[in-house]
Design a protein around this motif. Sequence first.
Motif, PDB file in Angstrom:
ATOM      1  N   VAL A 250      -3.219  -0.815   2.757  1.00 12.36           N
ATOM      2  CA  VAL A 250      -2.796  -2.191   2.515  1.00 12.36           C
ATOM      3  C   VAL A 250      -1.281  -2.196   2.404  1.00 12.36           C
ATOM      4  CG1 VAL A 250      -2.976  -4.197   1.006  1.00 12.36           C
ATOM      5  CG2 VAL A 250      -4.958  -2.688   1.315  1.00 12.36           C
ATOM      6  N   ARG A 251      -0.631  -2.949   3.249  1.00 15.04           N
ATOM      7  CA  ARG A 251       0.834  -2.979   3.291  1.00 15.04           C
ATOM      8  C   ARG A 251       1.350  -4.395   3.063  1.00 15.04           C
ATOM      9  NH1 ARG A 251       2.820   1.830   5.091  1.00 15.04           N
ATOM     10  NH2 ARG A 251       1.278   3.251   6.023  1.00 15.04           N
ATOM     11  N   ASP A 252       2.573  -4.482   2.546  1.00 13.66           N
ATOM     12  CA  ASP A 252       3.183  -5.797   2.341  1.00 13.66           C
ATOM     13  C   ASP A 252       3.841  -6.273   3.624  1.00 13.66           C
ATOM     14  OD1 ASP A 252       5.624  -4.457   2.567  1.00 13.66           O
ATOM     15  OD2 ASP A 252       5.990  -4.422   0.404  1.00 13.66           O
ATOM     16  N   ASP A 253       4.529  -7.409   3.546  1.00  8.50           N
ATOM     17  CA  ASP A 253       5.120  -8.012   4.741  1.00  8.50           C
ATOM     18  C   ASP A 253       6.214  -7.145   5.355  1.00  8.50           C
ATOM     19  OD1 ASP A 253       3.433 -10.152   4.381  1.00  8.50           O
ATOM     20  OD2 ASP A 253       4.922 -11.351   3.271  1.00  8.50           O
ATOM     21  N   ARG A 254       6.779  -6.212   4.583  1.00  2.86           N
ATOM     22  CA  ARG A 254       7.808  -5.308   5.098  1.00  2.86           C
ATOM     23  C   ARG A 254       7.231  -3.991   5.597  1.00  2.86           C
ATOM     24  NH1 ARG A 254      12.776  -5.845   0.676  1.00  2.86           N
ATOM     25  NH2 ARG A 254      13.130  -8.109   0.922  1.00  2.86           N
ATOM     26  N   GLY A 255       5.932  -3.840   5.516  1.00  2.00           N
ATOM     27  CA  GLY A 255       5.297  -2.611   5.970  1.00  2.00           C
ATOM     28  C   GLY A 255       5.211  -1.530   4.915  1.00  2.00           C
ATOM     29  N   ASN A 256       5.582  -1.851   3.685  1.00  2.00           N
ATOM     30  CA  ASN A 256       5.505  -0.861   2.614  1.00  2.00           C
ATOM     31  C   ASN A 256       4.059  -0.700   2.141  1.00  2.00           C
ATOM     32  OD1 ASN A 256       8.379  -0.502   2.485  1.00  2.00           O
ATOM     33  ND2 ASN A 256       8.500  -2.478   1.419  1.00  2.00           N
ATOM     34  N   LEU A 257       3.669   0.526   1.847  1.00  2.00           N
ATOM     35  CA  LEU A 257       2.315   0.802   1.391  1.00  2.00           C
ATOM     36  C   LEU A 257       2.135   0.290  -0.035  1.00  2.00           C
ATOM     37  CD1 LEU A 257      -0.404   2.243   2.050  1.00  2.00           C
ATOM     38  CD2 LEU A 257       0.552   4.275   0.949  1.00  2.00           C
ATOM     39  N   VAL A 258       1.178  -0.606  -0.218  1.00  2.00           N
ATOM     40  CA  VAL A 258       0.850  -1.125  -1.537  1.00  2.00           C
ATOM     41  C   VAL A 258      -0.275  -0.297  -2.167  1.00  2.00           C
ATOM     42  CG1 VAL A 258       0.008  -3.136  -2.820  1.00  2.00           C
ATOM     43  CG2 VAL A 258       1.570  -3.441  -0.888  1.00  2.00           C
ATOM     44  N   GLY A 259      -1.219   0.111  -1.340  1.00  2.00           N
ATOM     45  CA  GLY A 259      -2.335   0.910  -1.821  1.00  2.00           C
ATOM     46  C   GLY A 259      -3.302   1.182  -0.690  1.00  2.00           C
ATOM     47  N   CYS A 260      -4.318   1.954  -0.982  1.00  5.23           N
ATOM     48  CA  CYS A 260      -5.364   2.215   0.006  1.00  5.23           C
ATOM     49  C   CYS A 260      -6.699   1.853  -0.628  1.00  5.23           C
ATOM     50  CB  CYS A 260      -5.350   3.671   0.462  1.00  5.23           C
ATOM     51  SG  CYS A 260      -5.368   4.893  -0.874  1.00  5.23           S
ATOM     52  N   THR A 261      -7.589   1.345   0.178  1.00  2.00           N
ATOM     53  CA  THR A 261      -8.868   0.871  -0.321  1.00  2.00           C
ATOM     54  C   THR A 261      -9.998   1.484   0.483  1.00  2.00           C
ATOM     55  OG1 THR A 261     -10.050  -1.145  -0.987  1.00  2.00           O
ATOM     56  CG2 THR A 261      -9.019  -1.152   1.182  1.00  2.00           C
ATOM     57  N   GLU A 262     -11.168   1.636  -0.146  1.00  2.00           N
ATOM     58  CA  GLU A 262     -12.279   2.314   0.524  1.00  2.00           C
ATOM     59  C   GLU A 262     -12.724   1.576   1.783  1.00  2.00           C
ATOM     60  OE1 GLU A 262     -12.506   3.854  -3.689  1.00  2.00           O
ATOM     61  OE2 GLU A 262     -12.162   1.904  -2.761  1.00  2.00           O
ATOM     62  N   PHE A 263     -13.013   0.267   1.659  1.00  5.74           N
ATOM     63  CA  PHE A 263     -13.492  -0.524   2.796  1.00  5.74           C
ATOM     64  C   PHE A 263     -12.630  -1.782   2.900  1.00  5.74           C
ATOM     65  CE2 PHE A 263     -18.129   0.905   1.757  1.00  5.74           C
ATOM     66  CZ  PHE A 263     -17.852   2.175   2.216  1.00  5.74           C
ATOM     67  N   ALA A 264     -12.398  -2.218   4.131  1.00  3.23           N
ATOM     68  CA  ALA A 264     -11.630  -3.445   4.329  1.00  3.23           C
ATOM     69  C   ALA A 264     -12.185  -4.232   5.506  1.00  3.23           C
ATOM     70  CB  ALA A 264     -10.151  -3.119   4.572  1.00  3.23           C
ATOM     71  N   TYR A 265     -12.159  -5.552   5.346  1.00  8.91           N
ATOM     72  CA  TYR A 265     -12.464  -6.490   6.431  1.00  8.91           C
ATOM     73  C   TYR A 265     -11.229  -7.364   6.636  1.00  8.91           C
ATOM     74  CZ  TYR A 265     -17.485  -5.382   5.995  1.00  8.91           C
ATOM     75  OH  TYR A 265     -18.708  -4.760   5.970  1.00  8.91           O
ATOM     76  N   PRO A 266     -10.236  -6.877   7.398  1.00 12.83           N
ATOM     77  CA  PRO A 266      -8.993  -7.646   7.552  1.00 12.83           C
ATOM     78  C   PRO A 266      -9.211  -9.044   8.119  1.00 12.83           C
ATOM     79  CG  PRO A 266      -8.704  -5.396   8.314  1.00 12.83           C
ATOM     80  CD  PRO A 266     -10.160  -5.567   8.063  1.00 12.83           C
ATOM     81  N   ASP A 267     -10.166  -9.215   9.029  1.00 15.95           N
ATOM     82  CA  ASP A 267     -10.404 -10.538   9.618  1.00 15.95           C
ATOM     83  C   ASP A 267     -10.904 -11.539   8.592  1.00 15.95           C
ATOM     84  OD1 ASP A 267      -9.637  -9.516  12.035  1.00 15.95           O
ATOM     85  OD2 ASP A 267     -11.675  -9.260  12.816  1.00 15.95           O
ATOM     86  N   PHE A 268     -11.418 -11.025   7.471  1.00 13.12           N
ATOM     87  CA  PHE A 268     -11.939 -11.905   6.433  1.00 13.12           C
ATOM     88  C   PHE A 268     -11.168 -11.769   5.119  1.00 13.12           C
ATOM     89  CE2 PHE A 268     -15.348 -10.721   9.345  1.00 13.12           C
ATOM     90  CZ  PHE A 268     -15.790 -11.967   9.760  1.00 13.12           C
ATOM     91  N   SER A 269     -10.017 -11.065   5.158  1.00  7.14           N
ATOM     92  CA  SER A 269      -9.146 -10.865   3.978  1.00  7.14           C
ATOM     93  C   SER A 269      -9.928 -10.345   2.787  1.00  7.14           C
ATOM     94  CB  SER A 269      -8.428 -12.174   3.605  1.00  7.14           C
ATOM     95  OG  SER A 269      -7.639 -12.632   4.676  1.00  7.14           O
ATOM     96  N   LEU A 270     -10.823  -9.373   3.050  1.00 11.57           N
ATOM     97  CA  LEU A 270     -11.717  -8.873   2.019  1.00 11.57           C
ATOM     98  C   LEU A 270     -11.562  -7.361   1.873  1.00 11.57           C
ATOM     99  CD1 LEU A 270     -14.047  -9.672   0.073  1.00 11.57           C
ATOM    100  CD2 LEU A 270     -15.644  -9.128   1.937  1.00 11.57           C
ATOM    101  N   LEU A 271     -11.340  -6.908   0.635  1.00  8.62           N
ATOM    102  CA  LEU A 271     -11.249  -5.490   0.317  1.00  8.62           C
ATOM    103  C   LEU A 271     -12.389  -5.112  -0.626  1.00  8.62           C
ATOM    104  CD1 LEU A 271      -7.415  -5.166  -0.467  1.00  8.62           C
ATOM    105  CD2 LEU A 271      -8.580  -4.764   1.720  1.00  8.62           C
TER     106      LEU A 271
END
Length: 337
Positions: A250-271
């Motif tokens: 998971v990265r912010d608007d500048r591309g910085n790493l905010v964290g990592c999550t086990e599962f993600a659905y980016p199309d649905f903004s769901l972690l």
Amino acid sequence: MPRRPEPIDPRLGVAFSVAEARRMGVSARRLRGRDLEMPFIGARMRTTGAADIASETATPGAAAARRRRQDTARRAAAYNTVMSDHAFFSHGTAAALWGLPLPSGALEPDALDVSVAAPHRAPRAAGVRGHQLAAHLVSVRIRDGMRIASPAATWAQLGGILSLDDLVAAGDALLHRPRTEDGHRTGPETALATFAQLEASIEAGRRIGASALRQALPLVREGVASPTETALRLGLWRAGLPDPILDHDVRDDRGNLVGCTEFAYPDFSLLIECEGDHHRTDRRQWNRDIEKYGRYQDLGWTVLRFSAIHLAPSVTLAVTRIRHHLEQRGWARDPSA
């Protein structure tokens, strides 16, 4: 007050052979001391108690599994001092030594799996389950001074022992690449095996459990860090839900790493986060989680957090909740699927 036993040279290590100890001047009487275990003929093991009992934050099942692996490792180290040069640890014992997740009952408490390649004869000894394997199915590595079936070969040997889901969990563990302390991925060389190596282990020749292995292999994925995650991933698949991205950055608007999550659905903004008890009992972890999840929300993500009550003994509660959130965001199952 009983006399304290005479110290034994620490260079012998925790486990050692009687022959080696005698060469270093240890008397036969001392080798019969009560502070030494005699797990195998010709081998001794220092009595160290419960060998690094699992942490208080581990679940009972995880703690028991860790204790089983620790006990297996101690006994394997002892047998290693008297094991023949052409023998190696295999099957469930090798899986424990590689740190693979194993269900309760997969490891027999009083027997180590020890194999040889034909034409050598399988070892016979108290506390040992001997196997003779075809030479073309044998691949051996050295780990901590012990000869062990390679990770991919070990996985193939589990085909006749484990259920489909447990085979997938073991395969996931072999492909897993751990993260660094600051959350960055390590290189492919940190995985115990590759998908190609698992595939090659199946195709090496006829073996017990080949059908189960062929069913499991297409379900194995990189990016899964625990058998709990494997169970949830398979639950989502069986429910017909879309495949999530695994081990997602998971990265912010500048591309910085905010964290990592086990599962993600980016199309649905769901972690989706699968959390062990240390997220509750470790104050530093708790504070990091609050900060991380707050930043996720600021970036527009919804975070679903699951603990043991949602994931064991069944993942149904978690799958139902994930389905609900996906449908709220517009997902609908393809009726033709």
